[in-house]
Motif scaffolding. Structure first.
Motif, PDB file in Angstrom:
ATOM      1  N   VAL A   1      36.383  37.069  60.982  1.00  0.00           N
ATOM      2  CA  VAL A   1      37.835  37.043  60.742  1.00  0.00           C
ATOM      3  C   VAL A   1      38.588  36.998  62.069  1.00  0.00           C
TER       4      VAL A   1
ATOM      5  N   CYS B   1      41.093  33.943  63.193  1.00  0.00           N
ATOM      6  CA  CYS B   1      42.490  34.193  63.577  1.00  0.00           C
ATOM      7  C   CYS B   1      42.803  33.616  64.952  1.00  0.00           C
TER       8      CYS B   1
ATOM      9  N   SER C   1      45.355  39.291  65.486  1.00  0.00           N
ATOM     10  CA  SER C   1      43.958  38.904  65.234  1.00  0.00           C
ATOM     11  C   SER C   1      43.082  40.147  65.131  1.00  0.00           C
TER      12      SER C   1
ATOM     13  N   SER D   1      41.527  41.453  61.409  1.00  0.00           N
ATOM     14  CA  SER D   1      40.068  41.572  61.307  1.00  0.00           C
ATOM     15  C   SER D   1      39.664  43.005  60.974  1.00  0.00           C
TER      16      SER D   1
ATOM     17  N   ALA E   1      40.394  43.588  57.269  1.00  0.00           N
ATOM     18  CA  ALA E   1      39.371  42.934  56.443  1.00  0.00           C
ATOM     19  C   ALA E   1      38.109  43.795  56.387  1.00  0.00           C
TER      20      ALA E   1
END
Length: 424
Positions: free
Chosen positions: A8, A12, A22, A26, A29
């Motif tokens: 992720v 990003c 970013s 992440s 997630a």
């Protein structure tokens, strides 16, 4: 689960999300997939910024902006031009000299490139310097600033490791001077070869006036550095003193600060500081996840399994940091990688102060490493030149940067001499 975090994060970055977002996306997630309570997000972010020494960062940012708004950039450029303008390629040398003097005001390479470049790149082009060369000199010399104290990246490194800020400031002085003098040598050689212009020698009166114009701002750097090294005040206290000093000098000496522009400066500094603190908070959360997944141990074991030789390990770390520095902002890269790599360096007997200088120097070089170096992008946009042309022109300066990095890596005393002299 670590694959989710890294995947992720990379997606990003590819989508050009800001580095802070970013990191944050992440981490979110990972937490959602792992089923961890969401309360961990603000808790870990807050613990990352709840560090006393980080209070100095907004102070140094504000003091730098106050001094710069007082017309300091133009005064330093004029002073350096009086000193070196009579030499072939004098304006290029003045560009580098300005970055070395501007180090105490800015402390970050990108702001150095933007502030100095906006003034000096058009001036160099007007005098007949090639646009690519003008942009390359500006971008490359901006990496000197965060090495020479005071330095925001050094403060971040101290925060992450518990090292003395004063020692780190002193450790960066000689490498920074070597870098600046080496770039001056390259600029002079190229200027002489291409017959770039030079000016008549300035009179003693002009040099003296230029020095007096910059004296008060340079005195601020002296007060900050020797106040911290001498134990008179902490870095946080030094940043507040710097703000008060900048207000007084900008208002009563340079007479360019007033209530209206001070409000704008404070607001801009608040935005910069807030974005930096958000970045630090997300990076701390990112680092906690990496520790939870034992990634630092895996990386450390992988490097040490490959070799236990100190210089081989430092070579591998240098390659990794330069690569990361080409596409990731310096402070973000330090926050994510420095604690991990410091453990590896300590395991093979590298002095932590020495390693911190190596890490910062690597990431500075990454800012001007083609094809993605951030400072190259900034200077090329100011000079309205293609990235390809700026990258090509920056290669000789990049060569000097690598030479200094090799010297600093192989000979620890280049970094450790001043800290031992003044603080042992």
């Amino acid at each position: 689960m670590i694959a989710v975090l890294i995947l992720v994060f990379i997606v990003c970055l590819v989508l050009r999300f800001p580095i802070a977002f970013s990191l944050g996306i992440s981490c979110l997630a990972y937490v959602l997939v792992k089923g961890i309570p969401l309360v961990i997000l603000p808790a870990k972010m807050y613990s990352g910024i709840d560090v006393f020494i980080l209070l100095s960062v907004p102070g140094f940012i504000l003091s730098g902006n106050l001094m710069n708004a007082g017309g300091l950039t133009e005064k330093i450029i004029a002073f350096c031009n009086h000193l070196m303008g009579h030499i072939r390629g004098g304006l290029a040398l003045a560009n580098i000299g300005t970055s070395m003097l501007f180090a105490g005001i800015s402390g970050t390479a990108i702001s150095d490139t933007a502030s100095i470049g906006a003034v000096i790149i058009p001036a160099m082009k007007k005098e007949g310097y090639e646009a690519g060369f003008s942009c390359a000199v500006t971008a490359s010399s901006s990496t000197v600033g965060p090495i020479i104290p005071p330095s925001v990246p050094m403060i971040i490194a101290a925060t992450l490791s518990g090292l003395s800020v004063g020692r780190l400031f002193l450790a960066g002085a000689i490498p920074g001077l070597l870098l600046g003098m080496g770039m001056m040598g390259v600029a002079y050689y190229i200027s002489k070869k291409r017959k770039y212009p030079k000016h008549p020698r300035s009179s003693f009166k002009q040099v003296a006036k230029g020095f007096l114009d910059t004296f008060w701002s340079l005195l601020m750097t002296f007060i900050i550095l020797f106040g911290i090294v001498g134990g008179i005040f902490t870095p946080t206290e030094a940043s507040i003193i710097a703000v008060l000093y900048a207000l007084l000098i900008g208002t009563f000496v340079y007479k360019k600060l007033n209530l209206k522009n001070i409000q704008h400066i404070v607001l801009d500094s608040m935005k910069t500081s807030a974005s930096l603190m958000v970045l630090i908070g997300f990076a701390n959360l990112f680092g906690w996840i990496l520790l939870t997944e034992r990634l630092p141990q895996v990386i450390s074991e992988g490097i040490l399994d490959f070799s236990n030789n100190k210089f081989v390990v430092l070579l591998l770390i240098n390659i990794l940091l330069i690569f990361v520095g080409t596409f990731m902002e310096t402070i973000a890269a330090l926050l994510v990688l420095f604690p991990i790599l410091l453990k590896v360096a300590l395991a093979v007997g590298v002095d932590p102060i020495h390693f911190a200088v190596i890490a910062v120097l690597n990431l500075m070089i990454g800012l001007t490493t083609p094809p993605v170096g951030i400072c190259l992008f900034v200077s090329s946009s100011i000079g309205k030149v293609s990235m390809t042309e700026v990258s090509k022109s920056s290669l000789p300066f990049l060569g000097i940067s690598f030479l200094v990095l090799i010297l600093v890596t192989l000979f620890p005393e280049i970094s450790l001499f001043l800290p031992k002299l003044f603080m042992d």
